[in-house]
Motif scaffolding. Structure first.
Motif, PDB file in Angstrom:
ATOM      1  N   ALA A 131       0.816  -1.217   0.000  1.00  0.00           N
ATOM      2  CA  ALA A 131       0.000   0.000   0.000  1.00  0.00           C
ATOM      3  C   ALA A 131       0.853   1.271   0.000  1.00  0.00           C
ATOM      4  CB  ALA A 131      -0.921   0.010   1.214  1.00  0.00           C
ATOM      5  N   GLY A 132       2.156   1.125  -0.122  1.00  0.00           N
ATOM      6  CA  GLY A 132       3.035   2.298  -0.186  1.00  0.00           C
ATOM      7  C   GLY A 132       4.039   2.391   0.939  1.00  0.00           C
ATOM      8  N   GLY A 133       3.840   1.620   2.005  1.00  0.00           N
ATOM      9  CA  GLY A 133       4.814   1.547   3.081  1.00  0.00           C
ATOM     10  C   GLY A 133       4.614   2.571   4.180  1.00  0.00           C
ATOM     11  N   GLY A 134       4.909   2.142   5.430  1.00  0.00           N
ATOM     12  CA  GLY A 134       4.898   3.047   6.570  1.00  0.00           C
ATOM     13  C   GLY A 134       3.528   3.561   6.953  1.00  0.00           C
ATOM     14  N   LEU A 135       3.555   4.604   7.792  1.00  0.00           N
ATOM     15  CA  LEU A 135       2.304   5.204   8.271  1.00  0.00           C
ATOM     16  C   LEU A 135       1.477   5.776   7.130  1.00  0.00           C
ATOM     17  CD1 LEU A 135       0.594   6.079  10.739  1.00  0.00           C
ATOM     18  CD2 LEU A 135       1.912   8.214  10.755  1.00  0.00           C
ATOM     19  N   ALA A 136       2.141   6.281   6.097  1.00  0.00           N
ATOM     20  CA  ALA A 136       1.417   6.881   4.967  1.00  0.00           C
ATOM     21  C   ALA A 136       0.465   5.887   4.314  1.00  0.00           C
ATOM     22  CB  ALA A 136       2.414   7.407   3.934  1.00  0.00           C
ATOM     23  N   ALA A 137       0.818   4.596   4.333  1.00  0.00           N
ATOM     24  CA  ALA A 137      -0.067   3.588   3.748  1.00  0.00           C
ATOM     25  C   ALA A 137      -1.383   3.506   4.502  1.00  0.00           C
ATOM     26  CB  ALA A 137       0.634   2.226   3.767  1.00  0.00           C
ATOM     27  N   LEU A 138      -1.336   3.752   5.809  1.00  0.00           N
ATOM     28  CA  LEU A 138      -2.533   3.650   6.636  1.00  0.00           C
ATOM     29  C   LEU A 138      -3.393   4.905   6.579  1.00  0.00           C
ATOM     30  CD1 LEU A 138      -1.005   2.016   9.857  1.00  0.00           C
ATOM     31  CD2 LEU A 138      -2.181   0.867   7.988  1.00  0.00           C
ATOM     32  N   VAL A 139      -2.758   6.067   6.480  1.00  0.00           N
ATOM     33  CA  VAL A 139      -3.493   7.323   6.647  1.00  0.00           C
ATOM     34  C   VAL A 139      -3.601   8.152   5.380  1.00  0.00           C
ATOM     35  CG1 VAL A 139      -2.766   7.393   9.058  1.00  0.00           C
ATOM     36  CG2 VAL A 139      -1.459   8.676   7.353  1.00  0.00           C
ATOM     37  N   GLY A 140      -2.997   7.687   4.279  1.00  0.00           N
ATOM     38  CA  GLY A 140      -2.972   8.491   3.060  1.00  0.00           C
ATOM     39  C   GLY A 140      -4.351   8.886   2.570  1.00  0.00           C
ATOM     40  N   THR A 141      -5.255   7.919   2.501  1.00  0.00           N
ATOM     41  CA  THR A 141      -6.612   8.210   2.018  1.00  0.00           C
ATOM     42  C   THR A 141      -7.348   9.120   2.981  1.00  0.00           C
ATOM     43  OG1 THR A 141      -6.707   6.077   0.876  1.00  0.00           O
ATOM     44  CG2 THR A 141      -8.794   7.189   1.303  1.00  0.00           C
ATOM     45  N   ALA A 142      -7.230   8.853   4.290  1.00  0.00           N
ATOM     46  CA  ALA A 142      -7.902   9.696   5.287  1.00  0.00           C
ATOM     47  C   ALA A 142      -7.359  11.114   5.245  1.00  0.00           C
ATOM     48  CB  ALA A 142      -7.713   9.103   6.683  1.00  0.00           C
ATOM     49  N   GLN A 143      -6.076  11.256   4.941  1.00  0.00           N
ATOM     50  CA  GLN A 143      -5.479  12.592   4.847  1.00  0.00           C
ATOM     51  C   GLN A 143      -6.068  13.372   3.681  1.00  0.00           C
ATOM     52  OE1 GLN A 143      -1.188  12.456   4.538  1.00  0.00           O
ATOM     53  NE2 GLN A 143      -0.986  14.312   5.733  1.00  0.00           N
ATOM     54  N   GLU A 144      -6.367  12.673   2.587  1.00  0.00           N
ATOM     55  CA  GLU A 144      -6.899  13.338   1.403  1.00  0.00           C
ATOM     56  C   GLU A 144      -8.416  13.542   1.491  1.00  0.00           C
ATOM     57  OE1 GLU A 144      -5.804  10.977  -1.917  1.00  0.00           O
ATOM     58  OE2 GLU A 144      -3.650  11.344  -1.715  1.00  0.00           O
TER      59      GLU A 144
ATOM     60  N   GLY B 168     -10.490  12.819   4.408  1.00  0.00           N
ATOM     61  CA  GLY B 168     -11.068  13.058   5.723  1.00  0.00           C
ATOM     62  C   GLY B 168     -11.367  11.804   6.513  1.00  0.00           C
ATOM     63  N   SER B 169     -11.464  10.664   5.837  1.00  0.00           N
ATOM     64  CA  SER B 169     -11.699   9.395   6.521  1.00  0.00           C
ATOM     65  C   SER B 169     -11.424   8.255   5.550  1.00  0.00           C
ATOM     66  CB  SER B 169     -13.131   9.302   7.055  1.00  0.00           C
ATOM     67  OG  SER B 169     -14.055   9.300   5.985  1.00  0.00           O
ATOM     68  N   ASP B 170     -11.300   7.055   6.114  1.00  0.00           N
ATOM     69  CA  ASP B 170     -11.059   5.876   5.282  1.00  0.00           C
ATOM     70  C   ASP B 170     -11.476   4.647   6.065  1.00  0.00           C
ATOM     71  OD1 ASP B 170     -10.157   4.258   3.181  1.00  0.00           O
ATOM     72  OD2 ASP B 170      -8.211   3.967   4.149  1.00  0.00           O
ATOM     73  N   VAL B 171     -12.136   3.691   5.390  1.00  0.00           N
ATOM     74  CA  VAL B 171     -12.513   2.431   6.015  1.00  0.00           C
ATOM     75  C   VAL B 171     -12.115   1.307   5.071  1.00  0.00           C
ATOM     76  CG1 VAL B 171     -14.360   1.013   6.958  1.00  0.00           C
ATOM     77  CG2 VAL B 171     -14.475   3.502   7.188  1.00  0.00           C
ATOM     78  N   ARG B 172     -11.318   0.389   5.558  1.00  0.00           N
ATOM     79  CA  ARG B 172     -10.929  -0.762   4.754  1.00  0.00           C
ATOM     80  C   ARG B 172     -10.424  -1.879   5.652  1.00  0.00           C
ATOM     81  NH1 ARG B 172      -5.824   1.326   1.332  1.00  0.00           N
ATOM     82  NH2 ARG B 172      -6.999   3.281   1.405  1.00  0.00           N
ATOM     83  N   ASP B 173     -10.274  -3.065   5.082  1.00  0.00           N
ATOM     84  CA  ASP B 173      -9.748  -4.199   5.848  1.00  0.00           C
ATOM     85  C   ASP B 173      -8.223  -4.163   5.879  1.00  0.00           C
ATOM     86  OD1 ASP B 173     -12.286  -5.102   6.277  1.00  0.00           O
ATOM     87  OD2 ASP B 173     -12.098  -6.943   5.114  1.00  0.00           O
ATOM     88  N   TRP B 174      -7.675  -4.397   7.083  1.00  0.00           N
ATOM     89  CA  TRP B 174      -6.239  -4.564   7.267  1.00  0.00           C
ATOM     90  C   TRP B 174      -6.009  -5.830   8.076  1.00  0.00           C
ATOM     91  CZ3 TRP B 174      -2.676  -1.655   4.820  1.00  0.00           C
ATOM     92  CH2 TRP B 174      -3.042  -0.389   4.355  1.00  0.00           C
TER      93      TRP B 174
ATOM     94  N   SER C 214     -11.591  -4.576  10.096  1.00  0.00           N
ATOM     95  CA  SER C 214     -12.093  -3.409   9.363  1.00  0.00           C
ATOM     96  C   SER C 214     -11.712  -2.167  10.166  1.00  0.00           C
ATOM     97  CB  SER C 214     -13.613  -3.507   9.205  1.00  0.00           C
ATOM     98  OG  SER C 214     -14.118  -2.342   8.584  1.00  0.00           O
ATOM     99  N   VAL C 215     -10.863  -1.325   9.597  1.00  0.00           N
ATOM    100  CA  VAL C 215     -10.300  -0.186  10.322  1.00  0.00           C
ATOM    101  C   VAL C 215     -10.817   1.124   9.737  1.00  0.00           C
ATOM    102  CG1 VAL C 215      -8.195   0.962  11.100  1.00  0.00           C
ATOM    103  CG2 VAL C 215      -8.206  -1.519  10.784  1.00  0.00           C
ATOM    104  N   ALA C 216     -11.426   1.937  10.606  1.00  0.00           N
ATOM    105  CA  ALA C 216     -11.864   3.286  10.225  1.00  0.00           C
ATOM    106  C   ALA C 216     -10.808   4.271  10.713  1.00  0.00           C
ATOM    107  CB  ALA C 216     -13.211   3.602  10.848  1.00  0.00           C
ATOM    108  N   VAL C 217     -10.263   5.047   9.787  1.00  0.00           N
ATOM    109  CA  VAL C 217      -9.193   5.991  10.106  1.00  0.00           C
ATOM    110  C   VAL C 217      -9.699   7.419   9.953  1.00  0.00           C
ATOM    111  CG1 VAL C 217      -6.813   6.683   9.608  1.00  0.00           C
ATOM    112  CG2 VAL C 217      -7.536   4.325   9.193  1.00  0.00           C
ATOM    113  N   THR C 218      -9.480   8.250  10.965  1.00  0.00           N
ATOM    114  CA  THR C 218      -9.853   9.666  10.913  1.00  0.00           C
ATOM    115  C   THR C 218      -8.748  10.501  11.545  1.00  0.00           C
ATOM    116  OG1 THR C 218     -11.054   9.436  13.012  1.00  0.00           O
ATOM    117  CG2 THR C 218     -12.345   9.268  10.984  1.00  0.00           C
ATOM    118  N   PRO C 219      -8.599  11.769  11.146  1.00  0.00           N
ATOM    119  CA  PRO C 219      -7.607  12.644  11.773  1.00  0.00           C
ATOM    120  C   PRO C 219      -8.009  12.963  13.217  1.00  0.00           C
ATOM    121  CG  PRO C 219      -8.338  13.514   9.649  1.00  0.00           C
ATOM    122  CD  PRO C 219      -9.280  12.425  10.016  1.00  0.00           C
ATOM    123  N   ARG C 220      -7.005  13.216  14.065  1.00  0.00           N
ATOM    124  CA  ARG C 220      -7.240  13.590  15.460  1.00  0.00           C
ATOM    125  C   ARG C 220      -6.684  14.988  15.681  1.00  0.00           C
ATOM    126  NH1 ARG C 220      -4.669  12.535  20.597  1.00  0.00           N
ATOM    127  NH2 ARG C 220      -2.881  11.614  19.536  1.00  0.00           N
TER     128      ARG C 220
END
Length: 407
Positions: free
Chosen positions: A104-117, A119-125, A138-144
Motif C-alpha cells: 500500500a506504499g509503506g509506513g504510516l502513509a499507507a494507513l493514513v494516506g486516504t484519510a489525509q486526502e 477526511g476518513s477511510d474504512v478498509r480491511d487490514w 475493518s479499520v476506520a481511520v480519521t484525523p485527530r
C-alpha cells in the motif's frame, strides 16, 4: 503643591480602588480558568470513560508520527498487550503485516494516506496480535485534533472481521462448488431434451410438457450462471475480453430477446439508438448480459399496457460525474437509459437495489419472480468497464436505470 495636583490622601485612595478592582478582575479570571479547567478535565474523563467502555472494538490513537497515545481495553483484548506496554512506546505500524503495508506504499502513509486526502477511510487490514495471530480487521481511520483544533495525529477504530470474512469465503466457495455441480447435470438434461423435442412422433401434449421442462431447465441454468458470476466477482476472478463493441447493436439484440415476452404481457418496447451505431471498448458478452438484465427487468416490472423505452446516445462526463455537453475536461461516454412505467421502487430502498439477493418490497407485494442477482451483476459489469449504473424511481410511476460507459 499647585491647585491642579491631587492631594496625597486622594491619590492613595484612587490607587487603592484601582488595585482592588484589578484584584477583583484577576480573581474573576482565576475563577473562570478554574471552571474551564474542571470542564476540560470532566470532558476528558468522559471521553476516556467512553473509550474505555468499548471492549468489542479496538480504539487506537496516535500522534502525527504514528506513536500510540490511546489504547483502549478493546485494543488490549484484540491485540493481547496491556496499555502500559504500548502507549508512547510502540507505533501503530508494528501491529500490521509489513508486506501488506509495503503493497500500500509503506509506513504510516499507507494507513493514513486516504484519510489525509478525503477526511476518513474504512478498509480491511491484517492486524498481528502479540502471540502472532493474524486478524482481519475493518479499520476506520480519521484525523485527530487537539483542543486548539491543530492536527495531532490519527484515530484507528478497528472491528475484528476475521470470522465474518472467513464465513463469506466459505459461502462463496460453497456457491461456486454447488453451481459447478449443478451446471453439469443441467447441461445433460437440456441436451437430452433437445433430442426428445426433435422427435417428430411427439404429440402436441408431449411437446408442450417437454417445452415446460426445457424452459425451467434453462431458467435454472441461468440462475447457476448468475451465482457463478457473483462468486467470480467476489473472488476477484472476473475478467473481460475487451474489443470494439457496437452498443447500439447490443441494445437492439436485448430488445429482440424480450420482444415475445413483452408482447405476451401487453408491454410496448421502443428503441431509440443512433443510426450509425455507437462504439465502446468492452466485453461484448458481458455488455450484452448487462443490457439483457436491464431490459428484462423493465418488462418484468411493468404491468400490461405499460411502456419500456431504451434510449442510447453519445454524451460527455465531467470530472464531477455529471454528463454534460462537450467541454474542456469532459470525457466522451455512451449513455443508455432503460425507462419503464412500472411499479417503481420505494425511495428508502433504492440504495439497497444493487446488493445481492435484495428485492424491493414492491416486487414482493406484486409477486414478481426473481432472486435479486441481476442488478448486482449489472453494476459489477459496469464497474469493470469503468462505467456507472444509476437508478431513478418513483413508486407507482416507473423506474429509469442509466448505464454510462466510456467510449
Amino acid at each position: 503643591m499647585t491647585a491642579l495636583e491631587p492631594a496625597p490622601a486622594e491619590e492613595l485612595t484612587r490607587l487603592r480602588a484601582e488595585n482592588a478592582a484589578l484584584r477583583a478582575r484577576v480573581q474573576h479570571r482565576d475563577d473562570e480558568l478554574e471552571v474551564a479547567t474542571r470542564m476540560l478535565q470532566a470532558r476528558a474523563q468522559t471521553m476516556t470513560s467512553v473509550i474505555d467502555a468499548v471492549t468489542e472494538q479496538s480504539i487506537i490513537g496516535t500522534d502525527v508520527d504514528g506513536v500510540v497515545r490511546v489504547w483502549n481495553p478493546g485494543a488490549e483484548r484484540m491485540l493481547g498487550l496491556p496499555r502500559a506496554d504500548v502507549v508512547r512506546a510502540r507505533s501503530i505500524t508494528e501491529f500490521h503485516l509489513p508486506e501488506e503495508l509495503a503493497e500500500a506504499g509503506g509506513g504510516l502513509a499507507a494507513l493514513v494516506g486516504t484519510a489525509q486526502e478525503q477526511g476518513s477511510d474504512v478498509r480491511d487490514w491484517t492486524y498481528v496480535a502479540a502471540d502472532g495471530t493474524e486478524l482481519t480487521v475493518s479499520v476506520a481511520v480519521t484525523p485527530r485534533t487537539d483542543d486548539r483544533g491543530v492536527h495531532a495525529g490519527w484515530n484507528f477504530v478497528g472491528t475484528d472481521m476475521t470470522e465474518a470474512r472467513a464465513t463469506e469465503r466459505m459461502k462463496d466457495q460453497f456457491v461456486s462448488l454447488v453451481s459447478h455441480e449443478l451446471r453439469t447435470p443441467l447441461t445433460s438434461i437440456l441436451g437430452y431434451l433437445e433430442l426428445l423435442l426433435d422427435d417428430p412422433g411427439l404429440t402436441d401434449e408431449q411437446r408442450q410438457y417437454l417445452g415446460t421442462v426445457e424452459r425451467n431447465a434453462q431458467r435454472l441454468l441461468r440462475l447457476v450462471g448468475d451465482l457463478l458470476f457473483t462468486a467470480q466477482v467476489d473472488a476477484g476472478r472476473f475478467s473481460l475480453q475487451p474489443e470494439d463493441v457496437d452498443l447500439a447493436a447490443v441494445v437492439r439484440a436485448a430488445e429482440e430477446t424480450v420482444r415475445v415476452v413483452a408482447g405476451a404481457t401487453g408491454v410496448e418496447v421502443s428503441v431509440d439508438v443512433p443510426d450509425g451505431g455507437l462504439l465502446v471498448h468492452g466485453d461484448a458478452v458481458r455488455l450484452g448480459q448487462a443490457c439483457d438484465n436491464l431490459v428484462a427487468n423493465a418488462v418484468k416490472f411493468t404491468p400490461a399496457g405499460g411502456r419500456v423505452t431504451l434510449a442510447l446516445q453519445a454524451a460527455w462526463r465531467t470530472p464531477d460525474g455529471g454528463v454534460e455537453a462537450p467541454q474542456d475536461g469532459a470525457v466522451p461516454v455512451a449513455r443508455l437509459s432503460v425507462s419503464d412505467t412500472g411499479i417503481g421502487i420505494p425511495a428508502g430502498e433504492q440504495s439497497q437495489l444493487f446488493a445481492r439477493f435484495f428485492r424491493a418490497s414492491t416486487a414482493r407485494r406484486h409477486a414478481v419472480p426473481g432472486v435479486g442477482l441481476g442488478l448486482a451483476i449489472t453494476r459489477a459489469i459496469a464497474a469493470a468497464h469503468d462505467g456507472t449504473l444509476e437508478v431513478s424511481s418513483v413508486e407507482g410511476r416507473g423506474t429509469t436505470f442509466t448505464l454510462t460507459l466510456p467510449r
